[in-house]
Design an enzyme around this catalytic site. Structure first.
Site, mmCIF file in Angstrom:
data_model
loop_
_atom_site.group_PDB
_atom_site.id
_atom_site.type_symbol
_atom_site.label_atom_id
_atom_site.label_comp_id
_atom_site.label_asym_id
_atom_site.label_seq_id
_atom_site.Cartn_x
_atom_site.Cartn_y
_atom_site.Cartn_z
ATOM 1 N N ASP A 168 47.862 34.201 54.923
ATOM 2 C CA ASP A 168 48.791 35.461 54.783
ATOM 3 C C ASP A 168 47.783 36.541 53.961
ATOM 4 O O ASP A 168 46.958 36.224 52.962
ATOM 5 C CB ASP A 168 49.968 35.213 54.000
ATOM 6 C CG ASP A 168 51.019 34.894 54.779
ATOM 7 O OD1 ASP A 168 50.910 34.814 55.932
ATOM 8 O OD2 ASP A 168 52.023 34.189 54.148
ATOM 9 N N PRO B 145 65.958 49.035 42.048
ATOM 10 C CA PRO B 145 64.834 49.684 41.733
ATOM 11 C C PRO B 145 64.298 49.686 40.411
ATOM 12 O O PRO B 145 62.999 50.238 40.472
ATOM 13 C CB PRO B 145 65.174 51.328 42.057
ATOM 14 C CG PRO B 145 66.662 51.228 42.341
ATOM 15 C CD PRO B 145 67.206 49.950 42.308
ATOM 16 N N GLU C 95 76.737 53.449 42.493
ATOM 17 C CA GLU C 95 75.681 53.844 41.242
ATOM 18 C C GLU C 95 75.366 52.577 40.729
ATOM 19 O O GLU C 95 74.508 52.437 39.641
ATOM 20 C CB GLU C 95 76.302 54.884 40.442
ATOM 21 C CG GLU C 95 76.792 56.261 40.918
ATOM 22 C CD GLU C 95 75.234 56.752 41.501
ATOM 23 O OE1 GLU C 95 74.315 57.017 40.580
ATOM 24 O OE2 GLU C 95 75.206 57.098 42.771
ATOM 25 N N ARG D 76 59.822 31.725 54.539
ATOM 26 C CA ARG D 76 58.718 31.411 55.460
ATOM 27 C C ARG D 76 57.599 30.484 54.723
ATOM 28 O O ARG D 76 56.901 30.068 55.288
ATOM 29 C CB ARG D 76 57.841 32.696 56.130
ATOM 30 C CG ARG D 76 57.375 33.612 55.217
ATOM 31 C CD ARG D 76 57.040 34.965 56.033
ATOM 32 N NE ARG D 76 55.849 34.974 56.656
ATOM 33 C CZ ARG D 76 54.589 34.695 56.263
ATOM 34 N NH1 ARG D 76 54.476 34.662 54.809
ATOM 35 N NH2 ARG D 76 53.695 34.367 57.160
HETATM 36 N N1 ADE Z 1 68.662 48.764 45.301
HETATM 37 C C1 ADE Z 1 68.245 49.981 45.769
HETATM 38 N N2 ADE Z 1 66.843 50.393 45.778
HETATM 39 C C2 ADE Z 1 66.255 49.161 45.640
HETATM 40 C C3 ADE Z 1 64.769 48.755 45.625
HETATM 41 N N3 ADE Z 1 63.825 49.701 46.053
HETATM 42 N N4 ADE Z 1 64.479 47.626 45.349
HETATM 43 C C4 ADE Z 1 65.485 46.687 44.920
HETATM 44 N N5 ADE Z 1 66.905 46.713 45.285
HETATM 45 C C5 ADE Z 1 67.142 48.083 45.354
#
Ligand code: ADE
Length: 256
Positions: free
Chosen positions: A169, A88, A116, A154
């Site tokens: 697309d 994230p 974590e 794809r």
């Molecule tokens: N791992 C946990 N959440 C994630 C996300 N939003 N994007 C990529 N990897 C992740």
């Protein structure tokens, strides 16, 4: 496209990869994806993939050494690697990155974390590209890796039946897609726009362009800021804005 996925949950990945378009792409030899169980690279006598964080606190941290060993195994095959770590905290995944991955000459290695996250030395040592699929936190990197693989595979030539469909697309030109219709012509009182049944290819092209602009204007106006407008686009968007404003006005009059 040559890919390797390092994960503690190999079935999660291989289950999805064996199905549908991804499965067929693999069978046809258009992509080559291998899934590796990180547990197979654990050196620890207790066979632990993770451990408590130094300094205390909640959650478990995935160990660095199994990842290093797995990556070294792939390096020993002699191919150059591009290492991606779904996180994230990464850069946002986009259609442009999907295109880039689909044309990548190096072997792409996805390192999927859980708990974590990874011991910081994974980042210090491997310098992976961290990529996020959105501003929310998932339980692991497997689903994001699958999302990225799907979006890239794809686009590999031959994977989609009709090569034009990837060209049309959403996002390819910072525009969303135009609406699609199939038989029958009438469904529950809603009919297909006449132009699509006219056989006039130029009129159909213009209608689709205008409706793509309308979709983008209504649903994702932010994308229009990045769009390179042709003179035709500028005229069509002006028409769309006029039509949408009129519709809004009529709607608000009806409410009164
Ligand atoms: N791992 C946990 N959440 C994630 C996300 N939003 N994007 C990529 N990897 C992740």
């Amino acid at each position: 496209m040559q890919c390797d996925v390092l994960t503690l949950f190999p079935e999660l990945i291989s289950g999805v990869l064996s199905q549908s378009i991804l499965g067929r792409a693999h069978e046809k030899g258009l992509v080559h994806i291998r899934v590796h169980d990180l547990r197979g690279f654990i050196d620890d006598v207790h066979r632990m993939a993770d451990d408590a964080p130094y300094g205390g606190g909640a959650g478990m941290v995935m160990k660095a050494e199994p990842v290093f060993r797995a990556v070294e195994c792939l390096q020993a095959e002699g191919t150059e690697l591009r290492v991606i770590l779904p996180s994230p905290q990464g850069i946002p995944f986009t259609q442009r990155i999907a295109q880039d991955l689909s044309a990548e000459g190096r072997r792409i290695v996805w390192v999927c974390g859980h708990y974590e996250g990874f011991d910081e030395r994974v980042f210090q040592h491997l310098h992976p590209e961290e990529i996020s699929i959105g501003d929310y936190v998932l339980t692991g990197g497997e689903l994001p890796a699958l999302v990225m693989i799907d979006a890239a595979v794809r686009l590999v030539p031959g994977v989609l039946g009709d090569p034009e469909s990837a060209q049309q697309d959403s996002f390819v030109e910072s525009l969303l897609d135009f609406p699609h219709f199939t038989r029958p012509a009438g469904v529950r009182g809603q009919v297909v726009p006449d132009v699509l049944r006219s056989g006039n290819h130029e009129a159909i092209r213009v209608w689709r362009r205008k409706e793509a602009l309308r979709n983008t204007y209504v649903k994702r106006p932010d994308l229009l800021e990045q769009h390179h407008f042709t003179p035709e686009d500028t005229n069509l968007l002006a028409e769309v804005i006029q039509e949408q404003d009129k519709e809004k006005f009529v709607g608000s009059e009806k409410e009164r």
